[in-house]
Design a protein around this motif. Structure first.
Motif, PDB file in Angstrom:
ATOM      1  N   LEU A  99       0.754  -1.219  -0.021  1.00 48.45           N
ATOM      2  CA  LEU A  99       0.006  -0.058   0.043  1.00 48.45           C
ATOM      3  C   LEU A  99       0.689   1.066  -0.051  1.00 48.45           C
ATOM      4  CD1 LEU A  99      -2.986  -0.936   2.169  1.00 48.45           C
ATOM      5  CD2 LEU A  99      -2.439  -1.299  -0.072  1.00 48.45           C
ATOM      6  N   ASN A 100       2.031   1.173   0.574  1.00 42.98           N
ATOM      7  CA  ASN A 100       2.903   2.417   0.622  1.00 42.98           C
ATOM      8  C   ASN A 100       3.355   2.533  -0.886  1.00 42.98           C
ATOM      9  OD1 ASN A 100       2.833   2.771   3.291  1.00 42.98           O
ATOM     10  ND2 ASN A 100       5.048   1.570   3.630  1.00 42.98           N
ATOM     11  N   GLN A 101       3.553   1.889  -1.542  1.00 43.45           N
ATOM     12  CA  GLN A 101       4.080   1.981  -3.038  1.00 43.45           C
ATOM     13  C   GLN A 101       2.723   2.408  -3.995  1.00 43.45           C
ATOM     14  OE1 GLN A 101       5.684  -1.662  -4.742  1.00 43.45           O
ATOM     15  NE2 GLN A 101       5.540  -0.714  -6.816  1.00 43.45           N
ATOM     16  N   LEU A 102       1.522   1.693  -3.786  1.00 42.73           N
ATOM     17  CA  LEU A 102       0.393   1.953  -4.348  1.00 42.73           C
ATOM     18  C   LEU A 102      -0.079   3.524  -4.274  1.00 42.73           C
ATOM     19  CD1 LEU A 102      -2.103   1.221  -5.916  1.00 42.73           C
ATOM     20  CD2 LEU A 102      -3.093   0.553  -3.966  1.00 42.73           C
ATOM     21  N   PHE A 103      -0.090   3.875  -2.754  1.00 44.46           N
ATOM     22  CA  PHE A 103      -0.720   5.101  -2.598  1.00 44.46           C
ATOM     23  C   PHE A 103       0.446   6.268  -2.756  1.00 44.46           C
ATOM     24  CE2 PHE A 103      -3.709   2.464   0.117  1.00 44.46           C
ATOM     25  CZ  PHE A 103      -4.734   2.537  -0.668  1.00 44.46           C
ATOM     26  N   LYS A 104       1.523   6.122  -2.826  1.00 43.74           N
ATOM     27  CA  LYS A 104       2.411   7.036  -3.233  1.00 43.74           C
ATOM     28  C   LYS A 104       2.332   7.363  -4.833  1.00 43.74           C
ATOM     29  CE  LYS A 104       7.438   8.009  -3.598  1.00 43.74           C
ATOM     30  NZ  LYS A 104       8.910   7.274  -3.352  1.00 43.74           N
ATOM     31  N   ARG A 105       2.110   6.288  -5.559  1.00 49.02           N
ATOM     32  CA  ARG A 105       1.855   6.530  -6.827  1.00 49.02           C
ATOM     33  C   ARG A 105       0.698   7.310  -7.163  1.00 49.02           C
ATOM     34  NH1 ARG A 105       3.426   7.888 -11.711  1.00 49.02           N
ATOM     35  NH2 ARG A 105       2.471   6.507 -13.334  1.00 49.02           N
ATOM     36  N   VAL A 106      -0.382   6.987  -6.594  1.00 47.34           N
ATOM     37  CA  VAL A 106      -1.713   7.683  -6.706  1.00 47.34           C
ATOM     38  C   VAL A 106      -1.749   8.990  -5.980  1.00 47.34           C
ATOM     39  CG1 VAL A 106      -3.966   7.654  -5.510  1.00 47.34           C
ATOM     40  CG2 VAL A 106      -3.128   5.440  -6.160  1.00 47.34           C
ATOM     41  N   SER A 107      -0.987   9.292  -5.142  1.00 48.31           N
ATOM     42  CA  SER A 107      -0.761  10.776  -4.812  1.00 48.31           C
ATOM     43  C   SER A 107      -0.060  11.605  -5.899  1.00 48.31           C
ATOM     44  CB  SER A 107      -0.064  10.672  -3.528  1.00 48.31           C
ATOM     45  OG  SER A 107      -0.690  10.320  -2.307  1.00 48.31           O
ATOM     46  N   SER A 108       0.920  10.847  -6.323  1.00 49.05           N
ATOM     47  CA  SER A 108       1.523  11.617  -7.357  1.00 49.05           C
ATOM     48  C   SER A 108       0.944  11.687  -8.700  1.00 49.05           C
ATOM     49  CB  SER A 108       2.773  10.760  -7.982  1.00 49.05           C
ATOM     50  OG  SER A 108       3.489  11.512  -8.973  1.00 49.05           O
ATOM     51  N   VAL A 109       0.090  10.844  -9.189  1.00 53.56           N
ATOM     52  CA  VAL A 109      -0.799  10.899 -10.306  1.00 53.56           C
ATOM     53  C   VAL A 109      -1.915  12.008  -9.910  1.00 53.56           C
ATOM     54  CG1 VAL A 109      -2.367   9.531 -11.572  1.00 53.56           C
ATOM     55  CG2 VAL A 109      -0.255   8.458 -11.182  1.00 53.56           C
ATOM     56  N   ASN A 110      -2.332  11.751  -8.801  1.00 52.47           N
ATOM     57  CA  ASN A 110      -3.533  12.911  -8.520  1.00 52.47           C
ATOM     58  C   ASN A 110      -3.070  14.164  -8.540  1.00 52.47           C
ATOM     59  OD1 ASN A 110      -6.377  13.067  -7.771  1.00 52.47           O
ATOM     60  ND2 ASN A 110      -5.691  13.338  -5.529  1.00 52.47           N
ATOM     61  N   LYS A 111      -1.740  14.554  -8.112  1.00 55.00           N
ATOM     62  CA  LYS A 111      -1.297  15.739  -7.951  1.00 55.00           C
ATOM     63  C   LYS A 111      -0.799  16.374  -9.182  1.00 55.00           C
ATOM     64  CE  LYS A 111       1.349  16.874  -4.605  1.00 55.00           C
ATOM     65  NZ  LYS A 111       2.432  16.759  -3.564  1.00 55.00           N
TER      66      LYS A 111
END
Length: 200
Positions: A16-28
């Motif tokens: 989940l760290n890897q997943l949500f780091k990527r999601v946050s980056s794409v979302n930004k």
């Protein structure tokens, strides 16, 4: 009303760290997005990964956008999902997801719901001969989806954990993951449901 913006991901495998780091980056950079749909195995493959996973369940790590998953199998799944199913907030007929923690929802069994005007149908788990409670769909889940497919209205997205058999029959193979080209890969029940539900 603007069309909803949705992110999709495959097997999270508890990372989940890897997943949500990527999601946050794409979302930004390209967002904001309204939701994340996770198909495939959501829970960890090994007990060593549970600590990272539990940080999200306990709220010490935050999930950046509403996240929905159907891969209800893996290490820790039975304990976490059993507790969620017994939570008084999750009792009753809830096709739009049982809340696991802030911004995380389990799409249990099968169903159809509206999310920001988008019609989403789903079949949680994998095909299994056993009658396990988590990680596999039942004949009742399939029958419920068949009944829903007879209702008027369009289904925009149909979420499943397994590829429908024959998914590559009419497609160019360049963009298809290599494991899917194996003719033994795929679930014939999902193929039948796709034909009946006709998701856009």
């Amino acid at each position: 009303m603007a069309a909803p913006r949705i992110l999709l991901c495959g097997d999270a495998l508890g990372r989940l760290n890897q997943l949500f780091k990527r999601v946050s980056s794409v979302n930004k950079s390209a967002g904001p997005f309204d939701a994340l749909f996770c198909v495939g195995q959501f829970f960890p493959e090994s007990p060593e990964q549970l600590e990272e996973f539990n940080d999200y369940m306990e709220g010490s790590s935050k999930i950046p956008i509403p996240t929905y998953f159907i891969g209800d199998y893996g290490i820790g799944a039975v304990k976490i999902l059993s507790a969620a199913a017994k939570d008084s907030a999750n009792l009753g007929f809830k096709m739009d997801g049982l809340k696991i923690c802030e911004n995380l929802y389990w799409l249990r069994g099968s169903g159809k719901f509206l999310l920001h005007g988008l019609s989403v149908a789903y079949l949680s788990g994998r095909q299994s001969a056993s009658s396990q409670q988590f990680g596999a769909y039942s004949q009742d889940d399939v029958d419920s989806l068949r009944a829903l497919s007879e209702e008027p209205g369009i289904v925009d997205i149909f979420l499943t954990n397994e590829w429908p058999s024959g998914v590559t029959n009419r497609a160019a193979t360049s963009g298809i993951p290599s494991g899917v080209l194996d003719p033994s890969i795929g679930d014939s029940t999902i193929s039948e449901l796709v034909a009946e539900i006709k998701p856009r």
